[in-house]
Write a protein that holds these residues in place. Structure first.
Motif, PDB file in Angstrom:
ATOM      1  N   THR A  77       0.839  -1.207   0.000  1.00 28.17           N
ATOM      2  CA  THR A  77       0.000   0.000   0.000  1.00 28.17           C
ATOM      3  C   THR A  77       0.868   1.249   0.000  1.00 28.17           C
ATOM      4  O   THR A  77       1.751   1.400   0.845  1.00 28.17           O
ATOM      5  N   ASP A  78       0.604   2.132  -0.936  1.00 26.85           N
ATOM      6  CA  ASP A  78       1.166   3.478  -0.910  1.00 26.85           C
ATOM      7  C   ASP A  78       0.109   4.358  -0.259  1.00 26.85           C
ATOM      8  O   ASP A  78      -0.967   4.588  -0.835  1.00 26.85           O
ATOM      9  N   HIS A  79       0.382   4.871   0.922  1.00 21.39           N
ATOM     10  CA  HIS A  79      -0.623   5.603   1.680  1.00 21.39           C
ATOM     11  C   HIS A  79      -0.841   7.023   1.181  1.00 21.39           C
ATOM     12  O   HIS A  79      -1.658   7.749   1.755  1.00 21.39           O
ATOM     13  N   LEU A  80      -0.174   7.399   0.100  1.00 16.49           N
ATOM     14  CA  LEU A  80      -0.489   8.654  -0.575  1.00 16.49           C
ATOM     15  C   LEU A  80      -1.592   8.456  -1.607  1.00 16.49           C
ATOM     16  O   LEU A  80      -2.157   9.429  -2.101  1.00 16.49           O
ATOM     17  N   GLN A  81      -1.866   7.217  -1.930  1.00 14.11           N
ATOM     18  CA  GLN A  81      -2.889   6.903  -2.933  1.00 14.11           C
ATOM     19  C   GLN A  81      -4.180   6.507  -2.215  1.00 14.11           C
ATOM     20  O   GLN A  81      -4.319   5.396  -1.712  1.00 14.11           O
ATOM     21  N   ALA A  82      -5.119   7.433  -2.180  1.00 10.97           N
ATOM     22  CA  ALA A  82      -6.349   7.223  -1.408  1.00 10.97           C
ATOM     23  C   ALA A  82      -7.105   5.986  -1.863  1.00 10.97           C
ATOM     24  O   ALA A  82      -7.701   5.284  -1.037  1.00 10.97           O
ATOM     25  N   ASP A  83      -7.083   5.680  -3.159  1.00 12.68           N
ATOM     26  CA  ASP A  83      -7.804   4.503  -3.633  1.00 12.68           C
ATOM     27  C   ASP A  83      -7.195   3.219  -3.102  1.00 12.68           C
ATOM     28  O   ASP A  83      -7.913   2.255  -2.786  1.00 12.68           O
ATOM     29  N   ARG A  84      -5.868   3.200  -2.945  1.00  7.63           N
ATOM     30  CA  ARG A  84      -5.209   2.016  -2.397  1.00  7.63           C
ATOM     31  C   ARG A  84      -5.543   1.854  -0.914  1.00  7.63           C
ATOM     32  O   ARG A  84      -5.711   0.742  -0.407  1.00  7.63           O
ATOM     33  N   VAL A  85      -5.622   2.962  -0.207  1.00  2.00           N
ATOM     34  CA  VAL A  85      -5.960   2.905   1.221  1.00  2.00           C
ATOM     35  C   VAL A  85      -7.420   2.492   1.396  1.00  2.00           C
ATOM     36  O   VAL A  85      -7.755   1.725   2.309  1.00  2.00           O
ATOM     37  N   ARG A  86      -8.284   2.978   0.511  1.00  2.00           N
ATOM     38  CA  ARG A  86      -9.685   2.547   0.571  1.00  2.00           C
ATOM     39  C   ARG A  86      -9.806   1.049   0.296  1.00  2.00           C
ATOM     40  O   ARG A  86     -10.611   0.350   0.933  1.00  2.00           O
ATOM     41  N   ALA A  87      -8.995   0.535  -0.624  1.00  2.00           N
ATOM     42  CA  ALA A  87      -9.016  -0.900  -0.904  1.00  2.00           C
ATOM     43  C   ALA A  87      -8.540  -1.688   0.311  1.00  2.00           C
ATOM     44  O   ALA A  87      -9.077  -2.762   0.631  1.00  2.00           O
ATOM     45  N   LEU A  88      -7.555  -1.165   1.008  1.00  2.00           N
ATOM     46  CA  LEU A  88      -7.060  -1.793   2.237  1.00  2.00           C
ATOM     47  C   LEU A  88      -8.168  -1.834   3.286  1.00  2.00           C
ATOM     48  O   LEU A  88      -8.408  -2.885   3.909  1.00  2.00           O
ATOM     49  N   ALA A  89      -8.840  -0.719   3.479  1.00  2.00           N
ATOM     50  CA  ALA A  89      -9.934  -0.665   4.453  1.00  2.00           C
ATOM     51  C   ALA A  89     -11.038  -1.649   4.080  1.00  2.00           C
ATOM     52  O   ALA A  89     -11.593  -2.343   4.942  1.00  2.00           O
ATOM     53  N   GLY A  90     -11.345  -1.723   2.789  1.00  2.00           N
ATOM     54  CA  GLY A  90     -12.373  -2.652   2.334  1.00  2.00           C
ATOM     55  C   GLY A  90     -12.003  -4.096   2.590  1.00  2.00           C
ATOM     56  O   GLY A  90     -12.855  -4.914   2.980  1.00  2.00           O
ATOM     57  N   ARG A  91     -10.745  -4.419   2.421  1.00  2.00           N
ATOM     58  CA  ARG A  91     -10.300  -5.791   2.675  1.00  2.00           C
ATOM     59  C   ARG A  91     -10.423  -6.140   4.154  1.00  2.00           C
ATOM     60  O   ARG A  91     -10.918  -7.213   4.506  1.00  2.00           O
ATOM     61  N   ILE A  92      -9.960  -5.246   5.028  1.00  2.00           N
ATOM     62  CA  ILE A  92     -10.067  -5.511   6.470  1.00  2.00           C
ATOM     63  C   ILE A  92     -11.532  -5.658   6.866  1.00  2.00           C
ATOM     64  O   ILE A  92     -11.898  -6.531   7.659  1.00  2.00           O
ATOM     65  N   ASP A  93     -12.373  -4.817   6.285  1.00  2.00           N
ATOM     66  CA  ASP A  93     -13.808  -4.882   6.579  1.00  2.00           C
ATOM     67  C   ASP A  93     -14.382  -6.231   6.140  1.00  2.00           C
ATOM     68  O   ASP A  93     -15.115  -6.892   6.897  1.00  2.00           O
ATOM     69  N   ARG A  94     -14.061  -6.671   4.928  1.00  2.00           N
ATOM     70  CA  ARG A  94     -14.595  -7.940   4.438  1.00  2.00           C
ATOM     71  C   ARG A  94     -14.113  -9.118   5.266  1.00  2.00           C
ATOM     72  O   ARG A  94     -14.869 -10.061   5.540  1.00  2.00           O
ATOM     73  N   GLU A  95     -12.851  -9.072   5.670  1.00  2.00           N
ATOM     74  CA  GLU A  95     -12.261 -10.223   6.338  1.00  2.00           C
ATOM     75  C   GLU A  95     -12.544 -10.261   7.841  1.00  2.00           C
ATOM     76  O   GLU A  95     -12.549 -11.348   8.436  1.00  2.00           O
TER      77      GLU A  95
END
Length: 309
Positions: A77-95
């Motif tokens: 994850t590059d935390h400057l890329q909001a879409d990548r951070v949103r994808a990270l949050a979505g993964r934690i939420d799903r799992e």
């Protein structure tokens, strides 16, 4: 597995910026306490970030977390890329559907400090200065904005803003140059503000700083290893107060496991301060207080390091 030996069993945590140094050690210590630990960063086994160190990767960090007794999950994850951070949050939420601890340790700007050390604002390459602010401030803002909606679903969430220097130390001393000073003071203010916002959700936010950290990068700079690090004190005696990354890792794990941690909310804390409070030590059994030593050394150049270990 018991809550006594694994106090963070069942907890879901994220260490943003866990490739090396403090972030890696925090992730491993959270794992040792039984947590599931998502670890993020830009350096993987297939790609190296601008830091330029291929020897540490987020995959390796995740493996160390698992070996310590937790469950490590590496997510590039590059935390400057909001879409990548949103994808990270979505993964934690799903799992897992929850996030209990967010450690904001994103930085990766050490390579920018040397060329700007001690220079006036107008003498520093502007691109380098602004990059420090992106890496040390914008990444933290993007991460908190995106992950906090998941953290506040359940009372008791913890946010740890990792920085360099305590509020007391940084508040009266200029940190190398304007851009670095801003980058390392901002997380302290972020913790203060987030503490106010999280209060109604039963959440806690703190800033935590290691002392003089013997990170992989720092050891490499001095041409030493963790085994012979004291050799560097021949050229730089003050390095004798340095601490291993394990120390701040244990500090954050102790905070996360403390049911009364809300008493710290909004505050700026150091690894040495938390070691005294919770009774842990560095990997070598010592209990260094780097910030106390550096403050004392300003008025007494002959102060003994051993009085602060």
């Amino acid at each position: 597995m018991t809550t006594e030996t694994k106090p963070l069993a069942g907890r879901v945590t994220l260490v943003a910026g866990a490739t090396r140094g403090a972030g890696r050690a925090i992730a491993v210590q959270l794992g040792a306490a039984g947590a599931t630990v998502y670890v993020t960063g830009r350096t993987t086994r297939d790609r190296v970030s601008e830091v330029g160190r291929a020897t540490e990767t987020i995959e390796e960090t995740a493996e160390l977390v698992t070996a310590a007794g937790g469950e490590g999950v590496a997510v590039p994850t590059d935390h400057l890329q909001a879409d990548r951070v949103r994808a990270l949050a979505g993964r934690i939420d799903r799992e897992h559907g929850r996030l209990d601890v967010l450690v904001n340790d994103v930085w990766g700007g050490e390579h920018l400090i040397g060329p700007s050390f001690g220079r006036k604002t107008w003498e520093i390459d502007l691109a380098d200065g602004l990059r420090m602010l992106e890496l040390g401030v914008k990444t933290h803002a993007v991460t908190s904005h995106t992950l906090l909606p998941l953290l506040i679903r359940h009372p008791g969430g913890l946010v740890v803003e990792v920085t360099d220097g305590t509020a007391a130390y940084n508040g009266t001393r200029y940190r190398e140059n304007l851009f670095y000073d801003l980058a390392k003071n901002a997380p302290i203010r972020m913790a203060f503000g987030l503490a106010k916002e999280l209060e109604e959700f039963g959440g806690t936010a703190v800033a935590v700083t290691p002392g003089w950290l013997r990170s992989e990068q720092m050891l490499g700079h001095f041409g030493v290893t963790e085994e012979n690090w004291r050799d560097a004190t021949a050229d730089l005696p003050g390095f004798a107060i340095a601490e291993s990354p394990v120390y701040v890792g244990r500090a954050v794990a102790a905070l996360a496991a403390d049911p009364e941690r809300a008493r710290w909310t909004g505050r700026s804390l150091s690894s040495g301060q938390l070691a005294r409070e919770y009774g842990f030590t560095d990997a070598d059994g010592s209990r260094p207080d780097a910030w106390g030593f550096m403050i004392a050394q300003e008025t007494d150049p002959d102060v003994s390091v051993e009085d602060y270990r």
